[in-house]
Motif scaffolding. Sequence first.
Motif: not given
Length: 241
Positions: A142-168
């Motif tokens: 809810x805030x731009x500086x928020x930080x949290x942590x989860x187990x790598x196996x968890x998949x709650x609705x609040x966790x998502x994939x925001x990718x980064x593209x690095x040009x080659x």
Amino acid sequence: MELKTFGTLYVRGKPVNSGRNYSLYKSRPEVSLGDTNPGKGITWVEWNGLFVAHQNLVYAISWYDLNIFGLISGKQVNIDGRPYNLRLIDKIADDYDEWDAILDSTEGCYRKAVFWDSKGKYSWTQTAWEGDSTCKILRGGTEVRDRTALSIYNAPKMAGWRPVLEPVKLRLCDMQGKRVKVHGKFGDVQGILVSCTDYDIVLAIPGEMPETAICGRFCVKLKPGLYAMDRGMVERVDLEA
């Protein structure tokens, strides 16, 4: 810092709109990025030579699944003829990552309204929580500086994939023998890159070169189907998908 739209999210190899709920799929299908599909383009924030997705493309997905698909630290993909390393946001220093650096380079409400479209969700990063490789940091919320942590196996609705593209950045010599598109001052030309020097690019092109290229002294016909182009007239060369 600019917003650009290109590329498309693919699930099971089919183009889909961004913002998918991964938990609704059966059998954990592969997610990936590919060529731009009309009406399904992804919005990116261009920052420091990188492209960061404007929002989560998929949510309710675990870090573990992203890792299975090779989406954590760098997977090469081609989008619209250009190669990129596809990865997650990474750490720059202790308690400081690319997320923070991007926010630091933007101003006030612009951070929320334009760049950080989180919709209350968090985005997975590469960084482990306090050295625990089974627990990863997420940014957003809810805030731009928020930080949290989860187990790598968890998949709650609040966790998502925001990718980064690095040009080659590919050298021209790395493209020899491959189909390319040459963007010139007098038009675009497609063909097989045969050879290149500091002065010329030689392409094998079926048929005849466009008249605009020939009249503009963009190229010289060496023999039927083979043309030499003046590199001084070339703006860029892209690999064809």
